[in-house]
Design an enzyme around this catalytic site. Sequence first.
Site, PDB file in Angstrom:
ATOM      1  N   SER A 239       0.839  -1.195   0.000  1.00 51.57           N
ATOM      2  CA  SER A 239       0.000   0.000   0.000  1.00 51.57           C
ATOM      3  C   SER A 239       0.883   1.257   0.000  1.00 51.57           C
ATOM      4  CB  SER A 239      -0.955  -0.041   1.193  1.00 51.57           C
ATOM      5  OG  SER A 239      -1.985   0.906   1.059  1.00 51.57           O
ATOM      6  N   ASP A 331      -9.667  -5.027  -5.491  1.00 51.29           N
ATOM      7  CA  ASP A 331      -9.188  -4.014  -4.545  1.00 51.29           C
ATOM      8  C   ASP A 331     -10.195  -2.866  -4.505  1.00 51.29           C
ATOM      9  OD1 ASP A 331      -7.814  -2.013  -3.142  1.00 51.29           O
ATOM     10  OD2 ASP A 331      -5.865  -2.619  -3.941  1.00 51.29           O
ATOM     11  N   HIS A 366      -7.213  -5.746  -1.257  1.00 51.34           N
ATOM     12  CA  HIS A 366      -6.054  -4.868  -1.091  1.00 51.34           C
ATOM     13  C   HIS A 366      -5.010  -5.457  -0.135  1.00 51.34           C
ATOM     14  CE1 HIS A 366      -4.194  -0.830  -1.219  1.00 51.34           C
ATOM     15  NE2 HIS A 366      -3.986  -0.950   0.077  1.00 51.34           N
TER      16      HIS A 366
END
Length: 428
Positions: A239, A331, A366
């Site tokens: 991320s 995601d 994600h």
Amino acid sequence: MSHTGPPVVSVHPSRAMVDEAFKVQVENLPPGSPVTLHSLHQSEDKDYWEAFGHYVSDHRGTVSVADDLSCGGTYTGKEAMGLLWSMRPVPGSREGLRLRKLNVCIPQLVNISVYSGHVGGGFREQDPLASALTERWYMAPGVRRIDIKEKGVRGTLFIPHGPGPFPGLLDMWGGGGGLLEYRAALLASHGYASMALEYFNPAEVNTAELELNYFETAFNIVRDHPQVMSDRVGLFGLSLGSIVSISLAALSSVVKPCCCVCISGNHTHARGGTIGGVFNEFFKNLHKVRMDENKYEIWRGMGLPIPDDISQKVDVGKISCPILLVNGDDDQNWPTVECAEDMAQMMRAAGNEHLLTRLEYPDAGHLIEPPYSPHFRATKFIKDGQKVILLWGGTTKPHSDAQEDSWKKILAFLQQNMYSSSGPRAKL
């Protein structure tokens, strides 16, 4: 075969690394008996997580989770590790929980029990027929944990067992902040001197120059360690940590990684801006945030469309090392697949697309973690000082498959680019 003695649950190996598969077996059951296999773990936050599968014993009075089909529960089918990857908070738990190992020096303890009949809940109110305790470790024997507080850098360095020297990794998590050690400990268990870096504190590094210096200093701490191969240091991020990794690989004159692994990252970071400023840019598009039926926030719209303005993106055409992008097609936090495609186009135009490897997984979200970790579809997050629940996306079974497959390919990618020959394996 008639059963003799009370039922027995066995787990082999009973003590293992978290990314190592185990075999769960029940013996001495009456033939053709419906039973429920149940796993229970109490997190370091004192929350309970569980999973369960419904089985029928064979003619010998045996159930083998690796070989037999679960006909119900938190997973179905032939799933050797279903008792781990399908774990979820027990009914009545706090909302938006995420299971994370805080102290890697002690194991994750999982109690595996067998119950009579096909049970769907209320396990605490029933006595199991038999139980077994298994240990799951992030840190292999001989791995050394070293607190790092030097030159303004905060982190934890894990050195593999043996004399070395070893390839090194700088490991960075996302925008939730804090110091998370478990992935770095696991990477060290696979032969990589890995430093988990605490980095998200905008008050301390409030200019792009100070911020860049912080990351460069951290990279140099890993590179200059006497047990690290100075020319084989890579970057690993998830991320926001992937944004940092991509930025450093493209822009830094000091950080020269030999490879990068980027999970659920993107390159839409304005040049000259700080990582802390990334959130300020995000929140200019708050009007694009959507809510699902549970009022969980969906952020992916904030990243669309991908900007055409090159000044609003990292110039990935300047990346000169192999880079692996790992993304989930579902995601819901960020348009990472679209970002990966835009990065590929930019690198193609710059003539360095041969350095790019992309992994994309259908119905994965994600938060792609090491294998057999539970699937966290939606968890709590601090947004601008307020607690919200973010929807990360993914469906449990395909997301878990993605975690298992991507981890194998990440380790193969690191092996190919950081070790010239076979490296040490994590085993207890």
